[in-house]
Enzyme design. Structure first.
Site, mmCIF file in Angstrom:
data_model
loop_
_atom_site.group_PDB
_atom_site.id
_atom_site.type_symbol
_atom_site.label_atom_id
_atom_site.label_comp_id
_atom_site.label_asym_id
_atom_site.label_seq_id
_atom_site.Cartn_x
_atom_site.Cartn_y
_atom_site.Cartn_z
ATOM 1 N N LYS A 11 0.834 -1.198 0.000
ATOM 2 C CA LYS A 11 0.000 0.000 0.000
ATOM 3 C C LYS A 11 0.879 1.264 0.000
ATOM 4 O O LYS A 11 2.093 1.184 0.214
ATOM 5 C CB LYS A 11 -0.924 -0.045 1.235
ATOM 6 C CG LYS A 11 -1.880 -1.256 1.233
ATOM 7 C CD LYS A 11 -2.794 -1.228 2.449
ATOM 8 C CE LYS A 11 -3.705 -2.448 2.482
ATOM 9 N NZ LYS A 11 -4.658 -2.388 3.630
ATOM 10 N N TYR A 51 -12.193 -3.110 -3.795
ATOM 11 C CA TYR A 51 -12.745 -3.037 -2.441
ATOM 12 C C TYR A 51 -14.271 -3.064 -2.415
ATOM 13 O O TYR A 51 -14.877 -2.595 -1.443
ATOM 14 C CB TYR A 51 -12.223 -1.787 -1.730
ATOM 15 C CG TYR A 51 -10.798 -1.929 -1.215
ATOM 16 C CD1 TYR A 51 -10.452 -2.959 -0.334
ATOM 17 C CD2 TYR A 51 -9.801 -1.034 -1.583
ATOM 18 C CE1 TYR A 51 -9.153 -3.096 0.143
ATOM 19 C CE2 TYR A 51 -8.492 -1.164 -1.097
ATOM 20 C CZ TYR A 51 -8.174 -2.199 -0.232
ATOM 21 O OH TYR A 51 -6.897 -2.332 0.245
ATOM 22 N N ARG A 87 -1.356 -14.261 4.542
ATOM 23 C CA ARG A 87 -2.104 -13.545 5.599
ATOM 24 C C ARG A 87 -1.469 -13.780 6.969
ATOM 25 O O ARG A 87 -1.498 -12.910 7.841
ATOM 26 C CB ARG A 87 -3.582 -13.903 5.553
ATOM 27 C CG ARG A 87 -4.246 -13.215 4.336
ATOM 28 C CD ARG A 87 -5.716 -13.506 4.210
ATOM 29 N NE ARG A 87 -6.543 -12.954 5.264
ATOM 30 C CZ ARG A 87 -7.097 -11.746 5.258
ATOM 31 N NH1 ARG A 87 -6.880 -10.908 4.262
ATOM 32 N NH2 ARG A 87 -7.865 -11.350 6.246
ATOM 33 N N THR A 93 -5.395 -7.451 10.867
ATOM 34 C CA THR A 93 -5.654 -6.144 10.252
ATOM 35 C C THR A 93 -5.131 -4.968 11.080
ATOM 36 O O THR A 93 -4.542 -4.036 10.534
ATOM 37 C CB THR A 93 -7.184 -5.980 10.052
ATOM 38 O OG1 THR A 93 -7.669 -7.106 9.319
ATOM 39 C CG2 THR A 93 -7.505 -4.698 9.305
ATOM 40 N N ARG A 104 2.784 -6.510 9.511
ATOM 41 C CA ARG A 104 2.037 -5.429 10.169
ATOM 42 C C ARG A 104 2.498 -5.225 11.607
ATOM 43 O O ARG A 104 2.582 -4.093 12.102
ATOM 44 C CB ARG A 104 0.540 -5.731 10.107
ATOM 45 C CG ARG A 104 -0.034 -5.614 8.681
ATOM 46 C CD ARG A 104 -1.385 -6.281 8.556
ATOM 47 N NE ARG A 104 -2.059 -5.980 7.293
ATOM 48 C CZ ARG A 104 -3.212 -6.534 6.923
ATOM 49 N NH1 ARG A 104 -3.824 -7.408 7.716
ATOM 50 N NH2 ARG A 104 -3.765 -6.216 5.772
ATOM 51 N N ASN A 118 -1.836 -0.280 7.083
ATOM 52 C CA ASN A 118 -1.168 -1.512 7.536
ATOM 53 C C ASN A 118 -0.290 -2.177 6.487
ATOM 54 O O ASN A 118 -0.147 -3.398 6.481
ATOM 55 C CB ASN A 118 -2.216 -2.487 8.087
ATOM 56 C CG ASN A 118 -3.317 -2.782 7.084
ATOM 57 O OD1 ASN A 118 -3.174 -2.471 5.896
ATOM 58 N ND2 ASN A 118 -4.399 -3.393 7.539
ATOM 59 N N HIS A 121 -1.882 -5.629 1.588
ATOM 60 C CA HIS A 121 -3.134 -6.354 1.380
ATOM 61 C C HIS A 121 -2.778 -7.771 0.964
ATOM 62 O O HIS A 121 -1.826 -7.969 0.217
ATOM 63 C CB HIS A 121 -3.935 -5.693 0.247
ATOM 64 C CG HIS A 121 -5.036 -6.572 -0.273
ATOM 65 N ND1 HIS A 121 -6.279 -6.631 0.314
ATOM 66 C CD2 HIS A 121 -5.060 -7.467 -1.305
ATOM 67 C CE1 HIS A 121 -7.029 -7.518 -0.352
ATOM 68 N NE2 HIS A 121 -6.309 -8.032 -1.332
ATOM 69 N N GLU A 132 -9.183 -10.685 -7.704
ATOM 70 C CA GLU A 132 -8.283 -9.535 -7.496
ATOM 71 C C GLU A 132 -7.104 -9.563 -8.465
ATOM 72 O O GLU A 132 -6.651 -8.512 -8.927
ATOM 73 C CB GLU A 132 -7.786 -9.536 -6.040
ATOM 74 C CG GLU A 132 -8.919 -9.263 -5.050
ATOM 75 C CD GLU A 132 -8.527 -9.471 -3.593
ATOM 76 O OE1 GLU A 132 -7.363 -9.853 -3.319
ATOM 77 O OE2 GLU A 132 -9.391 -9.247 -2.723
HETATM 78 P P1 DAT Z 1 -7.598 -7.105 5.717
HETATM 79 O O1 DAT Z 1 -6.762 -6.107 4.926
HETATM 80 O O2 DAT Z 1 -6.869 -7.564 6.941
HETATM 81 O O3 DAT Z 1 -8.126 -8.243 4.869
HETATM 82 P P2 DAT Z 1 -10.263 -5.939 5.571
HETATM 83 O O4 DAT Z 1 -10.374 -6.584 4.226
HETATM 84 O O5 DAT Z 1 -11.332 -6.223 6.573
HETATM 85 O O6 DAT Z 1 -8.858 -6.289 6.262
HETATM 86 O O7 DAT Z 1 -10.199 -4.347 5.399
HETATM 87 C C1 DAT Z 1 -9.495 -3.754 4.329
HETATM 88 C C2 DAT Z 1 -8.650 -2.631 4.899
HETATM 89 O O8 DAT Z 1 -9.498 -1.609 5.436
HETATM 90 C C3 DAT Z 1 -7.746 -3.049 6.055
HETATM 91 O O9 DAT Z 1 -6.527 -3.576 5.620
HETATM 92 C C4 DAT Z 1 -7.607 -1.773 6.822
HETATM 93 C C5 DAT Z 1 -8.948 -1.082 6.642
HETATM 94 N N1 DAT Z 1 -9.861 -1.386 7.762
HETATM 95 C C6 DAT Z 1 -10.488 -2.567 8.013
HETATM 96 N N2 DAT Z 1 -11.282 -2.496 9.080
HETATM 97 C C7 DAT Z 1 -11.181 -1.221 9.537
HETATM 98 C C8 DAT Z 1 -11.775 -0.496 10.609
HETATM 99 N N3 DAT Z 1 -12.646 -1.077 11.462
HETATM 100 N N4 DAT Z 1 -11.434 0.795 10.770
HETATM 101 C C9 DAT Z 1 -10.582 1.417 9.927
HETATM 102 N N5 DAT Z 1 -9.992 0.800 8.882
HETATM 103 C C10 DAT Z 1 -10.286 -0.496 8.678
HETATM 104 MG MG MG Z 2 -9.402 -8.058 3.183
#
Ligand code: DAT
Ligand code: MG
Length: 139
Positions: A11, A51, A87, A93, A104, A118, A121, A132
């Protein structure tokens, strides 16, 4: 178990902080193979497709804006169970809670922003991975 592919994104925070090499090194040191890689400035349409599952969530717009804020690196990594394996390398996350030893956990922290920043992805299932990869590697 046959080989899998996953989409990894470094990112804008990871690129801006000069962590591309460390992320690649962790993927390669684990034994996964980098099959494809490109650096790009994503546009909104591409990020909205990537997304789509998060539309409507409180962090969705900040997430898209963050991903537009600078260059990113898209990587296809290959290996047995690479989807769950990456992962695991990435950690959970929330970087405050991500275990030390993970990308992370070692390289990110809470920045007080609306979206969690973080570094990386990683796809979360074989269906997501193929979807994706098609988005970021259309050819
Ligand atoms: P991951 O990247 O661990 O698969 P995700 O797909 O649930 O997590 O979310 C995508 C991204 O969005 C994640 O890397 C960081 C951000 N994010 C997720 N949950 C969040 C939250 N509750 N508050 C703020 N940012 C968040
Ligand atoms: Mg995700």
């Amino acid at each position: 178990m046959s080989k899998e592919r996953t989409l990894v994104l470094i990112k804008p925070d990871g690129v801006a902080r000069g962590l591309v090499g460390q992320v690649l090194s962790r993927i390669e040191s684990k034994g996964y193979v980098i099959q494809a890689m490109r650096m790009l400035n994503a546009d909104r349409a591409l990020l909205e497709e990537h997304y789509a599952e998060h539309v409507g969530k409180s962090f969705y717009e900040p997430l898209v804006e963050f991903m537009l804020s600078g260059p990113i690196v898209a990587i296809v990594a290959e290996g047995e169970r690479v989807i769950e394996g990456f992962r695991s390398l990435a950690g959970v996350t929330d970087p405050t809670l991500a275990a030390p030893g993970t990308i992370r956990g070692d390289l990110a922290r809470d920045q007080g922003t609306k979206v969690v920043q973080n570094i990386v992805h990683g796809s979360d299932s074989p269906t997501s991975a193929e979807r994706e990869i098609q988005i970021f590697f259309k050819n």
